[in-house]
Write a protein that holds these residues in place. Sequence first.
Motif, PDB file in Angstrom:
ATOM      1  N   ARG A 252       0.867  -0.349   5.135  1.00  0.00           N
ATOM      2  CA  ARG A 252      -0.201  -1.361   5.191  1.00  0.00           C
ATOM      3  C   ARG A 252      -0.442  -1.831   6.631  1.00  0.00           C
ATOM      4  NH1 ARG A 252      -4.689  -3.047   2.816  1.00  0.00           N
ATOM      5  NH2 ARG A 252      -5.016  -5.260   3.031  1.00  0.00           N
ATOM      6  N   THR A 253       0.610  -1.995   7.398  1.00  0.00           N
ATOM      7  CA  THR A 253       0.499  -2.391   8.804  1.00  0.00           C
ATOM      8  C   THR A 253      -0.241  -1.330   9.605  1.00  0.00           C
ATOM      9  OG1 THR A 253       2.553  -3.654   8.633  1.00  0.00           O
ATOM     10  CG2 THR A 253       1.829  -3.064  10.853  1.00  0.00           C
ATOM     11  N   VAL A 254       0.058  -0.077   9.333  1.00  0.00           N
ATOM     12  CA  VAL A 254      -0.620   1.024  10.020  1.00  0.00           C
ATOM     13  C   VAL A 254      -2.097   1.032   9.641  1.00  0.00           C
ATOM     14  CG1 VAL A 254      -0.747   3.530  10.260  1.00  0.00           C
ATOM     15  CG2 VAL A 254       1.486   2.389  10.213  1.00  0.00           C
ATOM     16  N   TRP A 255      -2.388   0.869   8.357  1.00  0.00           N
ATOM     17  CA  TRP A 255      -3.781   0.854   7.908  1.00  0.00           C
ATOM     18  C   TRP A 255      -4.561  -0.272   8.598  1.00  0.00           C
ATOM     19  CZ3 TRP A 255      -7.765   3.281   6.536  1.00  0.00           C
ATOM     20  CH2 TRP A 255      -8.857   2.646   5.983  1.00  0.00           C
ATOM     21  N   LEU A 256      -3.973  -1.453   8.667  1.00  0.00           N
ATOM     22  CA  LEU A 256      -4.658  -2.576   9.300  1.00  0.00           C
ATOM     23  C   LEU A 256      -4.871  -2.354  10.794  1.00  0.00           C
ATOM     24  CD1 LEU A 256      -3.022  -5.563   7.402  1.00  0.00           C
ATOM     25  CD2 LEU A 256      -5.332  -4.617   7.101  1.00  0.00           C
ATOM     26  N   ALA A 257      -3.946  -1.687  11.445  1.00  0.00           N
ATOM     27  CA  ALA A 257      -4.123  -1.356  12.868  1.00  0.00           C
ATOM     28  C   ALA A 257      -5.275  -0.373  13.055  1.00  0.00           C
ATOM     29  CB  ALA A 257      -2.830  -0.789  13.438  1.00  0.00           C
ATOM     30  N   ILE A 258      -5.384   0.604  12.175  1.00  0.00           N
ATOM     31  CA  ILE A 258      -6.504   1.548  12.232  1.00  0.00           C
ATOM     32  C   ILE A 258      -7.812   0.795  12.025  1.00  0.00           C
ATOM     33  CG2 ILE A 258      -7.632   3.478  11.026  1.00  0.00           C
ATOM     34  CD1 ILE A 258      -4.786   4.583  10.495  1.00  0.00           C
ATOM     35  N   CYS A 259      -7.828  -0.088  11.040  1.00  0.00           N
ATOM     36  CA  CYS A 259      -9.037  -0.880  10.756  1.00  0.00           C
ATOM     37  C   CYS A 259      -9.452  -1.689  11.975  1.00  0.00           C
ATOM     38  CB  CYS A 259      -8.795  -1.811   9.574  1.00  0.00           C
ATOM     39  SG  CYS A 259      -8.627  -0.956   8.003  1.00  0.00           S
ATOM     40  N   GLU A 260      -8.501  -2.299  12.626  1.00  0.00           N
ATOM     41  CA  GLU A 260      -8.781  -3.109  13.813  1.00  0.00           C
ATOM     42  C   GLU A 260      -9.312  -2.232  14.956  1.00  0.00           C
ATOM     43  OE1 GLU A 260      -9.195  -6.610  15.768  1.00  0.00           O
ATOM     44  OE2 GLU A 260      -8.457  -6.423  13.720  1.00  0.00           O
ATOM     45  N   GLU A 261      -8.650  -1.140  15.180  1.00  0.00           N
ATOM     46  CA  GLU A 261      -9.009  -0.240  16.281  1.00  0.00           C
ATOM     47  C   GLU A 261     -10.400   0.371  16.105  1.00  0.00           C
ATOM     48  OE1 GLU A 261      -7.626   2.063  19.804  1.00  0.00           O
ATOM     49  OE2 GLU A 261      -6.602   0.464  18.744  1.00  0.00           O
TER      50      GLU A 261
ATOM     51  N   MET B 182       0.855  -1.174   0.000  1.00  0.00           N
ATOM     52  CA  MET B 182       0.000   0.000   0.000  1.00  0.00           C
ATOM     53  C   MET B 182       0.899   1.235   0.000  1.00  0.00           C
ATOM     54  SD  MET B 182      -2.747   1.138   2.927  1.00  0.00           S
ATOM     55  CE  MET B 182      -4.289   0.847   2.130  1.00  0.00           C
ATOM     56  N   ARG B 183       0.597   2.130  -0.886  1.00  0.00           N
ATOM     57  CA  ARG B 183       1.344   3.390  -0.939  1.00  0.00           C
ATOM     58  C   ARG B 183       0.727   4.410   0.007  1.00  0.00           C
ATOM     59  NH1 ARG B 183       2.573   4.357  -7.303  1.00  0.00           N
ATOM     60  NH2 ARG B 183       3.980   2.586  -7.515  1.00  0.00           N
ATOM     61  N   LEU B 184       1.518   5.407   0.370  1.00  0.00           N
ATOM     62  CA  LEU B 184       1.066   6.440   1.293  1.00  0.00           C
ATOM     63  C   LEU B 184      -0.152   7.183   0.747  1.00  0.00           C
ATOM     64  CD1 LEU B 184       1.645   7.648   4.025  1.00  0.00           C
ATOM     65  CD2 LEU B 184       3.248   9.214   2.932  1.00  0.00           C
ATOM     66  N   GLN B 185      -0.152   7.475  -0.528  1.00  0.00           N
ATOM     67  CA  GLN B 185      -1.282   8.169  -1.151  1.00  0.00           C
ATOM     68  C   GLN B 185      -2.561   7.328  -1.046  1.00  0.00           C
ATOM     69  OE1 GLN B 185      -0.570   9.276  -5.213  1.00  0.00           O
ATOM     70  NE2 GLN B 185      -2.450  10.474  -5.360  1.00  0.00           N
ATOM     71  N   GLU B 186      -2.427   6.035  -1.250  1.00  0.00           N
ATOM     72  CA  GLU B 186      -3.568   5.135  -1.126  1.00  0.00           C
ATOM     73  C   GLU B 186      -4.063   5.086   0.327  1.00  0.00           C
ATOM     74  OE1 GLU B 186      -4.773   0.506  -2.116  1.00  0.00           O
ATOM     75  OE2 GLU B 186      -2.682   1.136  -2.286  1.00  0.00           O
ATOM     76  N   PHE B 187      -3.139   5.083   1.265  1.00  0.00           N
ATOM     77  CA  PHE B 187      -3.473   5.106   2.682  1.00  0.00           C
ATOM     78  C   PHE B 187      -4.368   6.304   3.008  1.00  0.00           C
ATOM     79  CE2 PHE B 187      -2.333   7.107   6.763  1.00  0.00           C
ATOM     80  CZ  PHE B 187      -2.730   6.119   7.656  1.00  0.00           C
ATOM     81  N   TRP B 188      -3.930   7.494   2.577  1.00  0.00           N
ATOM     82  CA  TRP B 188      -4.713   8.700   2.861  1.00  0.00           C
ATOM     83  C   TRP B 188      -6.077   8.662   2.169  1.00  0.00           C
ATOM     84  CZ3 TRP B 188      -3.872  11.511   6.868  1.00  0.00           C
ATOM     85  CH2 TRP B 188      -2.593  11.615   7.384  1.00  0.00           C
ATOM     86  N   GLY B 189      -6.124   8.131   0.965  1.00  0.00           N
ATOM     87  CA  GLY B 189      -7.399   8.005   0.258  1.00  0.00           C
ATOM     88  C   GLY B 189      -8.357   7.073   0.980  1.00  0.00           C
TER      89      GLY B 189
END
Length: 64
Positions: free
Chosen positions: A47-56, A1-8
């Motif tokens: 991607r790890t950060v995104w998944l942690a946000i999703c979990e939280e 996952m790219r940073l731009q995709e993360f923010w989107g």
Amino acid sequence: MRLQEFWGQLRSQFGDLRGESIARDHVFSAFEGRTAVGAIEAGVPVRTVWLAICEEFDVPVKAR
């Protein structure tokens, strides 16, 4: 996952203001007390950060 995709994805799931707040203000124990932005800056994969946000925040599996 790219940073731009993360923010989107973040803005898509939470809206502009709440997404920004989650990334910049919410402290995650999974990242040793860092925010999502702080974790990314410390080298945690986006991607790890995104998944942690999703979990939280209980983001549905299909949106992850």
